[in-house]
Scaffold this motif. Sequence first.
Motif, PDB file in Angstrom:
ATOM      1  N   ALA A  89       0.807  -1.227   0.000  1.00  0.00           N
ATOM      2  CA  ALA A  89       0.000   0.000   0.000  1.00  0.00           C
ATOM      3  C   ALA A  89       0.839   1.275   0.000  1.00  0.00           C
ATOM      4  O   ALA A  89       0.383   2.327  -0.453  1.00  0.00           O
ATOM      5  CB  ALA A  89      -0.949   0.003   1.202  1.00  0.00           C
ATOM      6  N   ASN A  90       2.061   1.196   0.494  1.00  0.00           N
ATOM      7  CA  ASN A  90       2.945   2.371   0.540  1.00  0.00           C
ATOM      8  C   ASN A  90       3.945   2.389  -0.623  1.00  0.00           C
ATOM      9  O   ASN A  90       5.003   3.014  -0.532  1.00  0.00           O
ATOM     10  CB  ASN A  90       3.696   2.406   1.874  1.00  0.00           C
ATOM     11  CG  ASN A  90       2.756   2.585   3.049  1.00  0.00           C
ATOM     12  OD1 ASN A  90       1.853   3.419   3.012  1.00  0.00           O
ATOM     13  ND2 ASN A  90       2.946   1.796   4.091  1.00  0.00           N
ATOM     14  N   PHE A  91       3.599   1.707  -1.699  1.00  0.00           N
ATOM     15  CA  PHE A  91       4.475   1.568  -2.861  1.00  0.00           C
ATOM     16  C   PHE A  91       5.036   2.901  -3.353  1.00  0.00           C
ATOM     17  O   PHE A  91       6.216   3.003  -3.683  1.00  0.00           O
ATOM     18  CB  PHE A  91       3.694   0.870  -3.983  1.00  0.00           C
ATOM     19  CG  PHE A  91       4.435   0.716  -5.275  1.00  0.00           C
ATOM     20  CD1 PHE A  91       5.586  -0.056  -5.346  1.00  0.00           C
ATOM     21  CD2 PHE A  91       3.977   1.327  -6.434  1.00  0.00           C
ATOM     22  CE1 PHE A  91       6.270  -0.215  -6.550  1.00  0.00           C
ATOM     23  CE2 PHE A  91       4.652   1.174  -7.641  1.00  0.00           C
ATOM     24  CZ  PHE A  91       5.800   0.399  -7.686  1.00  0.00           C
ATOM     25  N   CYS A  92       4.193   3.926  -3.388  1.00  0.00           N
ATOM     26  CA  CYS A  92       4.629   5.228  -3.901  1.00  0.00           C
ATOM     27  C   CYS A  92       5.496   5.999  -2.910  1.00  0.00           C
ATOM     28  O   CYS A  92       6.139   6.989  -3.286  1.00  0.00           O
ATOM     29  CB  CYS A  92       3.414   6.089  -4.276  1.00  0.00           C
ATOM     30  SG  CYS A  92       2.583   5.536  -5.787  1.00  0.00           S
ATOM     31  N   ASP A  93       5.513   5.569  -1.668  1.00  0.00           N
ATOM     32  CA  ASP A  93       6.171   6.362  -0.624  1.00  0.00           C
ATOM     33  C   ASP A  93       7.504   5.802  -0.145  1.00  0.00           C
ATOM     34  O   ASP A  93       8.170   6.416   0.683  1.00  0.00           O
ATOM     35  CB  ASP A  93       5.234   6.507   0.588  1.00  0.00           C
ATOM     36  CG  ASP A  93       3.967   7.256   0.242  1.00  0.00           C
ATOM     37  OD1 ASP A  93       4.029   8.155  -0.619  1.00  0.00           O
ATOM     38  OD2 ASP A  93       2.910   6.950   0.830  1.00  0.00           O
ATOM     39  N   HIS A  94       7.908   4.635  -0.639  1.00  0.00           N
ATOM     40  CA  HIS A  94       9.186   4.079  -0.172  1.00  0.00           C
ATOM     41  C   HIS A  94      10.192   3.988  -1.316  1.00  0.00           C
ATOM     42  O   HIS A  94       9.856   4.213  -2.469  1.00  0.00           O
ATOM     43  CB  HIS A  94       8.976   2.709   0.496  1.00  0.00           C
ATOM     44  CG  HIS A  94       8.429   1.645  -0.413  1.00  0.00           C
ATOM     45  ND1 HIS A  94       9.107   1.170  -1.516  1.00  0.00           N
ATOM     46  CD2 HIS A  94       7.259   0.944  -0.378  1.00  0.00           C
ATOM     47  CE1 HIS A  94       8.404   0.240  -2.118  1.00  0.00           C
ATOM     48  NE2 HIS A  94       7.270   0.085  -1.463  1.00  0.00           N
ATOM     49  N   TRP A  95      11.425   3.657  -0.982  1.00  0.00           N
ATOM     50  CA  TRP A  95      12.518   3.587  -1.959  1.00  0.00           C
ATOM     51  C   TRP A  95      12.911   2.135  -2.257  1.00  0.00           C
ATOM     52  O   TRP A  95      14.021   1.849  -2.681  1.00  0.00           O
ATOM     53  CB  TRP A  95      13.735   4.341  -1.435  1.00  0.00           C
ATOM     54  CG  TRP A  95      14.085   3.985  -0.023  1.00  0.00           C
ATOM     55  CD1 TRP A  95      13.517   4.488   1.119  1.00  0.00           C
ATOM     56  CD2 TRP A  95      15.045   3.018   0.429  1.00  0.00           C
ATOM     57  NE1 TRP A  95      14.066   3.889   2.241  1.00  0.00           N
ATOM     58  CE2 TRP A  95      15.011   2.987   1.841  1.00  0.00           C
ATOM     59  CE3 TRP A  95      15.935   2.171  -0.238  1.00  0.00           C
ATOM     60  CZ2 TRP A  95      15.827   2.158   2.599  1.00  0.00           C
ATOM     61  CZ3 TRP A  95      16.759   1.334   0.526  1.00  0.00           C
ATOM     62  CH2 TRP A  95      16.689   1.345   1.930  1.00  0.00           C
ATOM     63  N   GLY A  96      11.961   1.232  -2.070  1.00  0.00           N
ATOM     64  CA  GLY A  96      12.205  -0.175  -2.341  1.00  0.00           C
ATOM     65  C   GLY A  96      11.973  -1.064  -1.141  1.00  0.00           C
ATOM     66  O   GLY A  96      11.699  -2.259  -1.276  1.00  0.00           O
ATOM     67  N   PHE A  97      12.095  -0.482   0.067  1.00  0.00           N
ATOM     68  CA  PHE A  97      11.886  -1.216   1.313  1.00  0.00           C
ATOM     69  C   PHE A  97      10.893  -0.442   2.175  1.00  0.00           C
ATOM     70  O   PHE A  97      11.048   0.765   2.375  1.00  0.00           O
ATOM     71  CB  PHE A  97      13.198  -1.402   2.071  1.00  0.00           C
ATOM     72  CG  PHE A  97      14.278  -2.060   1.243  1.00  0.00           C
ATOM     73  CD1 PHE A  97      14.316  -3.437   1.095  1.00  0.00           C
ATOM     74  CD2 PHE A  97      15.248  -1.298   0.600  1.00  0.00           C
ATOM     75  CE1 PHE A  97      15.300  -4.032   0.322  1.00  0.00           C
ATOM     76  CE2 PHE A  97      16.231  -1.884  -0.170  1.00  0.00           C
ATOM     77  CZ  PHE A  97      16.263  -3.265  -0.316  1.00  0.00           C
TER      78      PHE A  97
END
Length: 238
Positions: A89-97
Amino acid sequence: MAKKKSAKKQKLSWRARQTQRLRRWGLRTAIWAVSLFIFAVLIFTVINPPTTYTMLSEKRRLGAIDQDWVPMEAIAPVMARAVVAAEDANFCDHWGFDVKAIRAAIEAGGARGASTISQQTVKNVYLWQGRSWLRKALEASITPVVELAWSKRRILEIYLNIAEFDEGVFGVEAAAQHYFGVPPDRLSARQAARLASVLPAPKQRSASRPTTSQVRRIAAIMDGAATIDRDGRARCFQ
């Protein structure tokens, strides 16, 4: 005595030359390895991965697999949102992890997963299935590079085209036709949620025969897909 010193000196000189050659060889090998790795990441920014280790394994086992590549524009936006809601769900907000998900997984004693869509895409494209420290280490090394080189939309596009949705059924095009007889751009919100509900365990779940717990998961995915659309967490791939 002088001859012994000379012989010793020549031996040391030979060892020094061999050491220097080994160092040069090691440096060249490292440069080639890094260059090949960077090329393998950059090439898929413009070229679609032709196959994966899992696809090849399943093709050998089953004799044939079903997979047809479709661009993101040919996939219903609700399908992309459903997969993100289900898997990351936080795909757009993280840098891969997803650090929050990792902490939650640790607190749960490892009973829940914390792999992001980026990590799953790296595993599917470059590595193999199964649990091992080597695979996890390679995955952790490659994921940040992929995040730098590929856009979030590209990561999700590749994931949607190589994820397994049933035995031998890879990618959303094959999955939409296999389960519902429609192209991926015609998927409804419920159909998209049913497809997303089988991930990441397509051999234990079915989009056409959902279990009771899976029905609840489908409802949660539909709510989650609508939520990330409203609150902006789908902005990076829409």
